[in-house]
Scaffold this motif. Structure first.
Motif, PDB file in Angstrom:
ATOM      1  N   ASP A 148       0.819  -1.217   0.000  1.00  0.00           N
ATOM      2  CA  ASP A 148       0.000   0.000   0.000  1.00  0.00           C
ATOM      3  C   ASP A 148       0.852   1.267   0.000  1.00  0.00           C
ATOM      4  OD1 ASP A 148       0.858  -0.324   2.610  1.00  0.00           O
ATOM      5  OD2 ASP A 148      -1.122  -0.215   3.513  1.00  0.00           O
ATOM      6  N   GLU A 151       0.334   3.557  -3.060  1.00  0.00           N
ATOM      7  CA  GLU A 151      -0.865   4.352  -3.290  1.00  0.00           C
ATOM      8  C   GLU A 151      -0.538   5.763  -3.782  1.00  0.00           C
ATOM      9  OE1 GLU A 151      -3.419   4.207   0.090  1.00  0.00           O
ATOM     10  OE2 GLU A 151      -4.181   2.226  -0.427  1.00  0.00           O
ATOM     11  N   ASP A 166      -6.523   1.142  -5.992  1.00  0.00           N
ATOM     12  CA  ASP A 166      -6.619   1.371  -4.555  1.00  0.00           C
ATOM     13  C   ASP A 166      -7.169   0.122  -3.862  1.00  0.00           C
ATOM     14  OD1 ASP A 166      -6.588   3.093  -2.141  1.00  0.00           O
ATOM     15  OD2 ASP A 166      -8.762   2.900  -2.276  1.00  0.00           O
ATOM     16  N   LYS A 170      -4.947  -2.274  -1.241  1.00  0.00           N
ATOM     17  CA  LYS A 170      -5.426  -2.516   0.122  1.00  0.00           C
ATOM     18  C   LYS A 170      -5.657  -4.002   0.363  1.00  0.00           C
ATOM     19  CE  LYS A 170      -7.486   2.027   0.867  1.00  0.00           C
ATOM     20  NZ  LYS A 170      -8.726   2.828   1.004  1.00  0.00           N
TER      21      LYS A 170
END
Length: 266
Positions: A148, A151, A166, A170
């Motif tokens: 992550d 991102e 996204d 996650k």
């Protein structure tokens, strides 16, 4: 004239800083320390190890990108709906300024913001940390960071694409996927040009066409569990003008554990 190198606080003992044995004495500790020197306007700090030293640095003039900066170099803080700038030279002045509705109207303003924000975060980290009893942050652990961290790449893509990746990042982070897992050819975001030199990892997100660096800048126990934590700086940039950086704290709680983010209210 090169800036002088300053060590603030008492001497730092580095023996055993890589990894302490599991049966170590409760009195055996690893002192908090800077990994990257801190640059100010007229000097560089290689270590700071006392509360008084940190308090002093919060009121020192931050490096503004050039040698012997003029006072006007620090006229850069702007508030929303205002055209005039006002001066911020120190971390304390910077912190007071961004409590208001600050915005960056130029690329140079944004660059200054990152200089100040980075030093503010580093000094904040050093204010919080305490000596560690053990450390598992050895080898190329930055490649073990959760995916992550990628991102940041989503800041430069359209909404639908951003939402898609996204969710993937996650989901994979919850599954324990790391940056190393994303170096494969069929990874959702494929990482290439992976290189680690010293305390800095760099790579290229070939899917989003974004370059990254991840640099370790300080160590100490920030959450009080006895394990050494690391403050890292994560920077990203596109081929154009988009980019940014931020800091986060990572740790390992055992020799066979993966690196993970540290969350602490201390």
């Amino acid at each position: 004239m090169k800036p002088s190198i300053i060590i603030l606080g008492f001497a730092l003992v580095l023996a055993g800083c890589e990894k302490a044995p599991d049966n170590e004495s409760p009195t055996s500790t690893i002192a908090p320390r800077l990994i990257e020197p801190l640059r100010f306007a007229n000097f560089t700090v290689s270590q700071v190890h006392s509360a008084e030293g940190i308090t002093n640095l919060l009121n020192q003039k931050v490096f503004a990108g050039i040698e012997n900066p003029t006072p006007e170099c620090y006229d850069w803080i702007r508030l929303s709906n205002q055209t005039n700038t006002f001066r911020a030279e120190t971390v304390n002045e910077f912190r007071a300024s961004i409590e208001h509705d600050f915005y960056d109207s130029t690329t140079q303003d944004r660059i200054r913001y990152y200089w100040f924000k980075s030093i503010s975060d580093i000094l904040g980290f050093m204010q919080k940390v305490q000596p560690s009893r053990r450390s598992y942050l050895t080898g190329k652990y930055l490649l073990e960071l959760p995916v992550d961290v990628l991102e940041s790449s989503l800041n430069c893509c359209e909404g639908d694409t951003s939402d898609k990746y996204d969710k993937i990042l996650k989901r994979d982070a919850e599954k324990g996927k790391t940056l190393k897992d994303y170096t494969g050819f069929f990874a959702p975001l494929r990482l290439t040009k992976v290189k680690q030199e010293g305390n800095t990892l760099s790579f290229y997100d070939a899917t989003m066409e974004v370059g990254y660096y991840i640099k370790e800048i300080g160590r100490g126990d920030v959450d009080g569990d006895g394990n050494e934590d690391a403050l890292i700086e994560i920077g990203w940039h596109t081929e154009g003008t988009m980019g940014g950086s931020y800091t986060s704290v990572v740790t390992k709680t055992g020799p066979d554990q993966k690196a993970k983010w540290v969350k602490s209210d201390k």
